[in-house]
Write a protein that holds these residues in place. Structure first.
Motif, PDB file in Angstrom:
ATOM      1  N   LYS A  36       0.834  -1.284  -0.036  1.00  0.00           N
ATOM      2  CA  LYS A  36      -0.007   0.016  -0.151  1.00  0.00           C
ATOM      3  C   LYS A  36       0.817   1.285  -0.054  1.00  0.00           C
ATOM      4  O   LYS A  36       1.904   1.143   0.391  1.00  0.00           O
ATOM      5  N   ARG A  37       0.504   2.348  -0.708  1.00  0.00           N
ATOM      6  CA  ARG A  37       1.035   3.483  -0.633  1.00  0.00           C
ATOM      7  C   ARG A  37       0.343   4.432   0.310  1.00  0.00           C
ATOM      8  O   ARG A  37      -0.816   4.524   0.402  1.00  0.00           O
ATOM      9  N   PHE A  38       1.306   5.160   1.027  1.00  0.00           N
ATOM     10  CA  PHE A  38       0.785   6.299   1.935  1.00  0.00           C
ATOM     11  C   PHE A  38       1.307   7.430   1.819  1.00  0.00           C
ATOM     12  O   PHE A  38       2.478   7.529   1.396  1.00  0.00           O
ATOM     13  N   TYR A  39       0.610   8.696   1.952  1.00  0.00           N
ATOM     14  CA  TYR A  39       0.968   9.944   1.439  1.00  0.00           C
ATOM     15  C   TYR A  39       1.406  10.445   2.962  1.00  0.00           C
ATOM     16  O   TYR A  39       0.689  10.452   3.838  1.00  0.00           O
ATOM     17  N   LEU A  40       2.516  10.956   2.956  1.00  0.00           N
ATOM     18  CA  LEU A  40       3.223  11.794   4.077  1.00  0.00           C
ATOM     19  C   LEU A  40       2.956  13.235   3.735  1.00  0.00           C
ATOM     20  O   LEU A  40       3.673  13.699   3.303  1.00  0.00           O
ATOM     21  N   PRO A  41       2.142  13.715   4.485  1.00  0.00           N
ATOM     22  CA  PRO A  41       1.796  15.325   4.213  1.00  0.00           C
ATOM     23  C   PRO A  41       2.900  16.340   4.669  1.00  0.00           C
ATOM     24  O   PRO A  41       3.391  17.116   3.915  1.00  0.00           O
ATOM     25  N   LYS A  44       5.800  15.731   2.108  1.00  0.00           N
ATOM     26  CA  LYS A  44       5.146  15.634   0.636  1.00  0.00           C
ATOM     27  C   LYS A  44       5.604  14.935  -0.211  1.00  0.00           C
ATOM     28  O   LYS A  44       6.190  15.203  -1.179  1.00  0.00           O
ATOM     29  N   ARG A  45       5.539  13.461   0.143  1.00  0.00           N
ATOM     30  CA  ARG A  45       5.862  12.156  -0.548  1.00  0.00           C
ATOM     31  C   ARG A  45       5.136  11.135  -0.028  1.00  0.00           C
ATOM     32  O   ARG A  45       4.426  10.959   0.743  1.00  0.00           O
ATOM     33  N   TRP A  46       5.330  10.043  -1.014  1.00  0.00           N
ATOM     34  CA  TRP A  46       4.546   8.964  -1.034  1.00  0.00           C
ATOM     35  C   TRP A  46       5.750   7.773  -0.280  1.00  0.00           C
ATOM     36  O   TRP A  46       6.565   8.078  -0.835  1.00  0.00           O
ATOM     37  N   VAL A  47       5.246   6.976   0.349  1.00  0.00           N
ATOM     38  CA  VAL A  47       5.960   5.793   0.761  1.00  0.00           C
ATOM     39  C   VAL A  47       5.146   4.534   0.411  1.00  0.00           C
ATOM     40  O   VAL A  47       4.040   4.579   0.567  1.00  0.00           O
ATOM     41  N   LYS A  48       5.761   3.420   0.032  1.00  0.00           N
ATOM     42  CA  LYS A  48       5.259   2.206  -0.407  1.00  0.00           C
ATOM     43  C   LYS A  48       5.577   1.180   0.688  1.00  0.00           C
ATOM     44  O   LYS A  48       6.624   1.064   1.069  1.00  0.00           O
ATOM     45  N   GLU A  65       1.611   9.131  10.146  1.00  0.00           N
ATOM     46  CA  GLU A  65       2.720   9.984  10.926  1.00  0.00           C
ATOM     47  C   GLU A  65       2.880   9.310  11.964  1.00  0.00           C
ATOM     48  O   GLU A  65       4.121   9.021  12.587  1.00  0.00           O
TER      49      GLU A  65
END
Length: 78
Positions: A36-41, A44-48, A65
């Motif tokens: 799953k990809r999660f967005y880290l606001p 400002k990037r995506w982590v898989k 977070e």
């Protein structure tokens, strides 16, 4: 790649197949892993991540977070 959750380290368990005649043979209970990809606001990037369905529910409850912060505090590098 190991069949382990990247955030909490949960892996497969072992147990028994039990037949109708009550014969027991060893088996593995796998973890329900999802990529799953999660967005880290903040960054400002995506982590898989490869995490279990149970961890996804925890991320939905606490936020990505907070879960990543807890994992890093336990020494898991993400």
């Amino acid at each position: 790649m190991a069949r382990k959750d990247q955030l909490n380290g949960k892996g497969p368990m072992s147990g028994n197949h039990v037949s109708h005649a009550h014969n027991k043979t060893r088996r593995r209970f796998g973890v329900n892993l999802q990529t799953k990809r999660f967005y880290l606001p903040e960054q400002k990037r995506w982590v898989k991540l490869r995490v279990s369905a149970n961890t996804i529910k925890t991320i939905n409850k606490k936020g990505v977070e907070a879960v990543l912060r807890e994992a890093r505090a336990q020494g898991i590098s993400v």
